[in-house]
Each structure stands twice: as structure tokens, then as C-alpha cells.
Design a protein around this motif. Structure first.
Motif, PDB file in Angstrom:
ATOM      1  N   ARG A  54       1.289  -1.372  -0.529  1.00  0.00           N
ATOM      2  CA  ARG A  54       0.142  -0.074  -0.203  1.00  0.00           C
ATOM      3  C   ARG A  54       0.970   1.413  -0.101  1.00  0.00           C
ATOM      4  O   ARG A  54       0.473   2.160  -0.620  1.00  0.00           O
ATOM      5  CB  ARG A  54      -0.782  -0.029   1.342  1.00  0.00           C
ATOM      6  CG  ARG A  54      -2.506  -0.772   1.590  1.00  0.00           C
ATOM      7  CD  ARG A  54      -3.231  -0.643   2.344  1.00  0.00           C
ATOM      8  NE  ARG A  54      -3.907  -1.979   2.344  1.00  0.00           N
ATOM      9  CZ  ARG A  54      -3.208  -3.205   3.719  1.00  0.00           C
ATOM     10  NH1 ARG A  54      -3.166  -2.801   4.268  1.00  0.00           N
ATOM     11  NH2 ARG A  54      -4.665  -3.877   3.397  1.00  0.00           N
ATOM     12  N   THR A  55       1.616   1.476   0.248  1.00  0.00           N
ATOM     13  CA  THR A  55       3.496   2.568   0.818  1.00  0.00           C
ATOM     14  C   THR A  55       3.962   2.246  -0.212  1.00  0.00           C
ATOM     15  O   THR A  55       4.748   3.175   0.310  1.00  0.00           O
ATOM     16  CB  THR A  55       3.465   2.508   2.183  1.00  0.00           C
ATOM     17  OG1 THR A  55       4.151   1.081   2.302  1.00  0.00           O
ATOM     18  CG2 THR A  55       2.400   2.556   2.881  1.00  0.00           C
ATOM     19  N   THR A  56       4.258   1.025  -1.231  1.00  0.00           N
ATOM     20  CA  THR A  56       5.221   0.908  -2.433  1.00  0.00           C
ATOM     21  C   THR A  56       4.707   0.393  -3.572  1.00  0.00           C
ATOM     22  O   THR A  56       3.175   0.174  -3.642  1.00  0.00           O
ATOM     23  CB  THR A  56       6.317   0.328  -1.396  1.00  0.00           C
ATOM     24  OG1 THR A  56       5.920  -1.205  -1.559  1.00  0.00           O
ATOM     25  CG2 THR A  56       7.085   0.399  -0.472  1.00  0.00           C
ATOM     26  N   THR A  57       5.357   0.391  -4.430  1.00  0.00           N
ATOM     27  CA  THR A  57       5.067  -0.501  -5.546  1.00  0.00           C
ATOM     28  C   THR A  57       6.569  -1.642  -6.065  1.00  0.00           C
ATOM     29  O   THR A  57       7.328  -0.938  -5.648  1.00  0.00           O
ATOM     30  CB  THR A  57       5.378   0.995  -7.079  1.00  0.00           C
ATOM     31  OG1 THR A  57       7.285   1.181  -7.326  1.00  0.00           O
ATOM     32  CG2 THR A  57       4.708   1.786  -6.037  1.00  0.00           C
ATOM     33  N   ARG A  58       5.893  -2.140  -7.125  1.00  0.00           N
ATOM     34  CA  ARG A  58       7.134  -3.000  -7.567  1.00  0.00           C
ATOM     35  C   ARG A  58       8.832  -2.133  -8.199  1.00  0.00           C
ATOM     36  O   ARG A  58       8.446  -0.928  -8.565  1.00  0.00           O
ATOM     37  CB  ARG A  58       6.584  -3.116  -9.378  1.00  0.00           C
ATOM     38  CG  ARG A  58       5.095  -5.061  -8.464  1.00  0.00           C
ATOM     39  CD  ARG A  58       4.443  -5.144  -9.537  1.00  0.00           C
ATOM     40  NE  ARG A  58       3.587  -6.115  -9.339  1.00  0.00           N
ATOM     41  CZ  ARG A  58       2.888  -6.891 -10.074  1.00  0.00           C
ATOM     42  NH1 ARG A  58       3.087  -7.890 -10.920  1.00  0.00           N
ATOM     43  NH2 ARG A  58       1.755  -7.294  -9.247  1.00  0.00           N
ATOM     44  N   ASN A  59       9.214  -2.721  -8.229  1.00  0.00           N
ATOM     45  CA  ASN A  59      10.879  -1.853  -8.503  1.00  0.00           C
ATOM     46  C   ASN A  59      11.180  -0.973  -6.703  1.00  0.00           C
ATOM     47  O   ASN A  59      11.852  -0.611  -7.767  1.00  0.00           O
ATOM     48  CB  ASN A  59      10.982  -1.699  -9.424  1.00  0.00           C
ATOM     49  CG  ASN A  59      10.797  -2.274 -10.734  1.00  0.00           C
ATOM     50  OD1 ASN A  59      11.537  -3.636 -10.640  1.00  0.00           O
ATOM     51  ND2 ASN A  59      10.592  -1.952 -11.802  1.00  0.00           N
ATOM     52  N   THR A  60      10.672  -1.299  -6.113  1.00  0.00           N
ATOM     53  CA  THR A  60      11.080  -0.918  -5.661  1.00  0.00           C
ATOM     54  C   THR A  60      12.333  -1.136  -3.884  1.00  0.00           C
ATOM     55  O   THR A  60      12.111  -2.660  -3.569  1.00  0.00           O
ATOM     56  CB  THR A  60       9.398  -0.473  -3.948  1.00  0.00           C
ATOM     57  OG1 THR A  60       8.628   0.202  -4.811  1.00  0.00           O
ATOM     58  CG2 THR A  60       9.756  -0.241  -2.144  1.00  0.00           C
ATOM     59  N   LEU A  61      12.859  -0.265  -3.635  1.00  0.00           N
ATOM     60  CA  LEU A  61      14.196  -0.715  -2.885  1.00  0.00           C
ATOM     61  C   LEU A  61      13.367  -0.902  -1.261  1.00  0.00           C
ATOM     62  O   LEU A  61      13.131  -0.069  -0.922  1.00  0.00           O
ATOM     63  CB  LEU A  61      15.426   0.130  -3.384  1.00  0.00           C
ATOM     64  CG  LEU A  61      16.783  -0.787  -2.769  1.00  0.00           C
ATOM     65  CD1 LEU A  61      17.126  -1.512  -3.305  1.00  0.00           C
ATOM     66  CD2 LEU A  61      17.228   0.523  -2.426  1.00  0.00           C
TER      67      LEU A  61
END
Length: 223
Positions: A54-61
């Protein structure tokens, strides 16, 4: 101190088809690989992962901590979803170096308005949803913007070279590859009307009359 999201996981011994039993318990199977680290099967709490998404996206570190091991920076590389319910079934984490460039695919963010689509009745076509880039993990963008406002005619085309590339990002996809254009509306043929239509409608009757005469003559010859 890192400000990246932290993902807590545990080593996983259950593999193969038996992982379905983990999912029923609210446990999400995953794997971590890359760098100098051997591929490792892990598992994490499904609800905690939902909160993360909910707070990040794909390709998130993110920072991954497995058991009592040390925190490792990883890329949320791919999420395998249920084909119908769309909830996560399996997650792949990729270990990344903070000092070496990585190669990943990032989505294209189509933004703005196209005159050809909005006012001329055309259909906006996206030829690609993502492009391949090389970048340091610390500078990895969530998406790359493409302004579609230059699409003001049906002849206009946007290419990879038209992307707004953030600093530190190198595009690996061919610069001449097409990304977006507007397809003109279909022109449907109008039905015939007026005198021409009436004459066209009478033509089959004349042909039928001729055929009938030939058929009668044929019967007489036969007699």
C-alpha cells in the motif's frame, strides 16, 4: 541509517505444491537471490506484505531481514498473482549492490492530453508499457514520464527518445522504438439513398424476369 521499508521474513522449508498449505495459514512464500548470495527460500506474513504494497510499488528498494540475519537491500523484483483474485501468490526479491548499476524494466507513465485522441475522435495506442534501464539502485525511478500532448495529429508518433529521463538513468531500449500514437476513427460506409438506391433495388427484379423467360423457353424446347 536507512529509511527504506523493512521486510521481515523467515527461512522456508516447505517447497513445491505443499506451499499451498502455507497460504491457507496467511503465509506468503518467497525467494531471495542475486549478488553473491545463494538463492534462498523464505516466507513472510501475507498481511504485512499487503501493508507494504500500500505504501510502495514494484521495483521498490527495501531492506530484507531473514530470521536473525543481517539486513540486506533487495529489490521487490516480481510478484506472482492469482489469475482471478489477483492477490500475491509468490514474491521474488533480488539482492542489489548499492554501488553498481542494475538493469530493470520500469513502467511508462503516459501523462497529458492528446488533441488527436480527445478532439479528433482517435484512439490512443500504447505500444509498450515499460522500458529497460540501467541505474544505481539508490536512483531507481518508479516510472518514467512520457508527455502525449505532441500527439496532435494521426501522423504524430512518440518514440523512446521522447521519454523524460531522470538524472542517472540510462535507457537500454532502442531509442527509435515507437511508444505511442493515435489511430484515426473508422469511417463506416453510408447506406445508399435516393434515386440510385431505388434503381439498384429494381435491378434484381429485371434479372429475375429475364431468368424466368429463359427458364420458360427451356421448358418449351424440352417439350
Amino acid at each position: 541509517m536507512s529509511t527504506r521499508p523493512v521486510v521481515s521474513a523467515e527461512p522456508r522449508e516447505v517447497v513445491g505444491k505443499k506451499v499451498s498449505s502455507l497460504r491457507r495459514q496467511g503465509i506468503l512464500p518467497a525467494v531471495v537471490y542475486g549478488g553473491n548470495r545463494e538463492s534462498e527460500n523464505i516466507q513472510l506474513d501475507s498481511r504485512a506484505f499487503d501493508v507494504l504494497m500500500r505504501t510502495t510499488t514494484r521495483n521498490t528498494l527495501v531492506d530484507l531481514k531473514v530470521g536473525k540475519g543481517k539486513v540486506t537491500p533487495v529489490l521487490l523484483h516480481s510478484i506472482h498473482e492469482h489469475p482471478v483474485r489477483r492477490h500475491p501468490m509468490h514474491v521474488d526479491f533480488l539482492v542489489v549492490s548499492m554501488t553498481e548499476a542494475i538493469t530493470v524494466d520500469v513502467p511508462i507513465n503516459y501523462m497529458g492530453d492528446s488533441t488527436a485522441a480527445d478532439k479528433l475522435g482517435g484512439t490512443l495506442l500504447h505500444m509498450r508499457e515499460s522500458v529497460s534501464i540501467s541505474v544505481l539502485a539508490t536512483a531507481l525511478p518508479h516510472a518514467i514520464d512520457l508527455d502525449i500532448s505532441p500527439l496532435d495529429s494521426f501522423e504524430a508518433v512518440l518514440h523512446v527518445r521522447d521519454l523524460v529521463v531522470p538524472e542517472g538513468v540510462s535507457i537500454l531500449t532502442d531509442a527509435d522504438e515507437q511508444l505511442a500514437r493515435v489511430q484515426p476513427p473508422r469511417v463506416e460506409e453510408e447506406p445508399l439513398s435516393g434515386v440510385g438506391a431505388e434503381e439498384g433495388a429494381e435491378a434484381p427484379e429485371s434479372a429475375d424476369a429475364g431468368d424466368a423467360g429463359e427458364a420458360t423457353g427451356g421448358s418449351e424446347d424440352a417439350g
